[in-house]
Design a protein around this motif. Structure first.
Motif, short mmCIF file in Angstrom:
data_model
loop_
_atom_site.label_atom_id
_atom_site.label_comp_id
_atom_site.label_asym_id
_atom_site.label_seq_id
_atom_site.Cartn_x
_atom_site.Cartn_y
_atom_site.Cartn_z
N ASP A 188 47.76 39.41 38.64
CA ASP A 188 46.62 38.86 39.37
C ASP A 188 45.39 38.74 38.48
N ASN A 189 45.17 39.76 37.66
CA ASN A 189 44.00 39.76 36.79
C ASN A 189 44.03 38.60 35.79
N ALA A 190 45.24 38.15 35.45
CA ALA A 190 45.38 37.04 34.51
C ALA A 190 44.79 35.75 35.08
N ILE A 191 44.70 35.67 36.41
CA ILE A 191 44.09 34.49 37.05
C ILE A 191 42.78 34.89 37.75
N ALA A 192 42.18 35.99 37.27
CA ALA A 192 40.87 36.46 37.76
C ALA A 192 40.89 36.83 39.24
N VAL A 193 42.03 37.42 39.68
CA VAL A 193 42.17 37.88 41.06
C VAL A 193 42.51 39.37 41.03
N GLY A 194 42.15 40.09 42.07
CA GLY A 194 42.46 41.51 42.15
C GLY A 194 42.55 41.98 43.58
N PRO A 195 42.64 43.29 43.79
CA PRO A 195 42.72 43.83 45.16
C PRO A 195 41.43 43.59 45.92
N SER A 196 41.54 43.46 47.24
CA SER A 196 40.34 43.28 48.06
C SER A 196 39.48 44.54 47.97
N LEU A 197 38.17 44.34 47.89
CA LEU A 197 37.22 45.44 47.72
C LEU A 197 36.10 45.32 48.74
N PRO A 198 35.45 46.44 49.07
CA PRO A 198 34.25 46.35 49.91
C PRO A 198 33.23 45.44 49.25
N PRO A 199 32.60 44.52 50.02
CA PRO A 199 31.67 43.55 49.42
C PRO A 199 30.58 44.17 48.56
N ALA A 200 29.99 45.29 49.03
CA ALA A 200 28.90 45.91 48.27
C ALA A 200 29.39 46.42 46.92
N LEU A 201 30.61 46.97 46.91
CA LEU A 201 31.15 47.51 45.66
C LEU A 201 31.45 46.38 44.66
N SER A 202 32.01 45.28 45.18
CA SER A 202 32.35 44.17 44.27
C SER A 202 31.10 43.52 43.69
N ARG A 203 29.98 43.57 44.42
CA ARG A 203 28.74 43.03 43.88
C ARG A 203 28.15 43.96 42.81
N LYS A 204 28.25 45.27 43.06
CA LYS A 204 27.69 46.24 42.12
C LYS A 204 28.53 46.33 40.86
N TYR A 205 29.86 46.26 41.03
CA TYR A 205 30.78 46.35 39.88
C TYR A 205 31.67 45.10 39.89
N PRO A 206 31.22 44.00 39.33
CA PRO A 206 31.95 42.73 39.40
C PRO A 206 33.36 42.80 38.82
N ASN A 207 33.60 43.73 37.87
CA ASN A 207 34.93 43.83 37.25
C ASN A 207 35.77 44.97 37.81
N ALA A 208 35.37 45.50 38.95
CA ALA A 208 36.11 46.62 39.54
C ALA A 208 37.54 46.23 39.90
N PHE A 209 37.76 44.95 40.22
CA PHE A 209 39.10 44.51 40.62
C PHE A 209 40.11 44.62 39.47
N ARG A 210 39.61 44.81 38.25
CA ARG A 210 40.50 44.97 37.09
C ARG A 210 40.87 46.43 36.85
N GLN A 211 40.21 47.34 37.52
CA GLN A 211 40.47 48.77 37.30
C GLN A 211 41.66 49.22 38.14
N PRO A 212 42.63 49.93 37.51
CA PRO A 212 43.84 50.36 38.23
C PRO A 212 43.55 51.23 39.46
N CYS A 213 42.46 51.99 39.43
CA CYS A 213 42.18 52.92 40.52
C CYS A 213 41.99 52.22 41.86
N TRP A 214 41.58 50.92 41.84
CA TRP A 214 41.30 50.20 43.08
C TRP A 214 42.52 49.45 43.64
N MET A 215 43.62 49.48 42.92
CA MET A 215 44.80 48.75 43.39
C MET A 215 45.44 49.47 44.56
N PHE A 216 45.92 48.72 45.54
CA PHE A 216 46.60 49.30 46.69
C PHE A 216 47.99 49.80 46.28
#
Length: 317
Positions: A188-216
């Motif tokens: 998913d990260n290869a196409i700039a996609v990741g796990p769904s995140l809380p909106p506030a968190l994704s705004r504060k940490y734009p690259n959080a979707f690339r971190q393994p800890c947030w994967m379902f």
């Protein structure tokens, strides 16, 4: 309705969950349609009582459904419209105490043995950790501690965090499941996609979707749009996957009980108490606020009449 969209924005501003938002908007819409699309500001106590009475008397909805409808309308008037309704002359139907359905250990084993794939793994955690189905599906990789054999439940009921048991018997497939989830995240990260995140968190940490800890732990098989931000992402599996797999498994096991995903949480609590564990420990693992809620399982296991012998068995034959 533009009005209900404004109400939706109000609930999101106050941090209501998407599930609560959906339920409240449903009952607000039903209330407005019931009164021929009159605006709520033109109505009051009489119209509210008429609607709730209709639900209870004509629609025969359950007590919990009546409560949700009442809470939705109370939010609409008291929180959003800032209108004081006073003491309405309406009382909800009294809900009788219902004992939860509990499976025996053998029955749990039979059902689990009939399951395969993701449903098999999820039901194992429902029973082994006492999780609600929504809590299980929302598990992210950072919530799993294989060394301490624990699972951290985030934003459980009443927005509480808690820790519960991680069954050691799940360890073999858990490591494999984690690897599979990380592989999906890499793709998913290869196409700039990741796990769904809380909106506030994704705004504060734009690259959080690339971190393994947030994967379902149990990622969905397809991509979707985030319900709030509309960003393309990968959510977790849907609850229906487990329900659809559970029904034939119960039938194949020949169990004549109504078994749902929540039945395994009830069985988890009852079997721990039967094994002699302290009720307060079980309360903490389940995340109950009130000990009285946990005590219902002592009635299921028959502890309240322990040692009592039926008079029929005392008859001389």
């Amino acid at each position: 309705m533009h009005f209900l969209q404004d109400v939706r924005d109000s609930m999101r501003l106050r941090g209501y969950s998407l599930r609560t938002e959906k339920a409240y908007l449903h009952w607000m819409r039903r209330f407005i349609l019931f009164h021929n699309k009159r605006h709520p500001t033109e109505m009051g106590e009489a119209e509210i009582i008429a609607f709730l009475t209709h639900l209870a008397v004509e629609r025969h909805v359950a007590v919990n459904t009546q409560k949700v409808a009442l809470n939705a309308i109370a939010y609409l008037y008291q929180t959003y419209l800032q209108m004081n309704l006073g003491d309405m002359s309406f009382s909800l139907a009294t809900k009788q105490r219902q004992l939860p359905t509990v499976l025996t250990r053998n029955e749990v084993n039979q059902v689990i043995s009939k399951l395969t794939g993701d449903a098999y793994k999820i039901v194992q955690l429902l029973y082994g950790s006492g999780l609600r189905i929504s809590e299980c599906l929302r598990i992210r990789l950072q919530d799993i501690d294989l060394e301490r054999l624990s699972i951290t439940v985030r934003d459980g009921k009443a927005n509480k965090d808690r820790q519960t048991l991680l069954p050691k018997s799940c360890e073999p497939w858990l490591t494999e499941q984690i690897d599979q989830a990380l592989d999906i995240q890499t793709q998913d990260n290869a196409i700039a996609v990741g796990p769904s995140l809380p909106p506030a968190l994704s705004r504060k940490y734009p690259n959080a979707f690339r971190q393994p800890c947030w994967m379902f732990l149990f990622p969905s098989h397809v991509l979707c749009r985030h319900p709030i931000t509309n960003v393309l992402c990968r959510h977790h599996l849907h609850e229906s996957l487990v329900r659809k797999a559970l029904k034939p498994a119960v039938a194949e096991a020949g169990i004549a009980k109504r078994v749902t995903c929540h039945t395994f949480r009830h069985s988890f609590a009852t079997h721990l108490l039967q094994a002699g564990y302290d009720i307060r420990t079980v309360q903490e693992l389940l995340g109950h606020n009130d000990l009285a809620t946990t005590q219902i399982y002592t009635h299921v296991m028959g502890e309240h009449y322990a040692g009592t012998v039926s008079p029929l068995d005392r008859l001389v034959r």
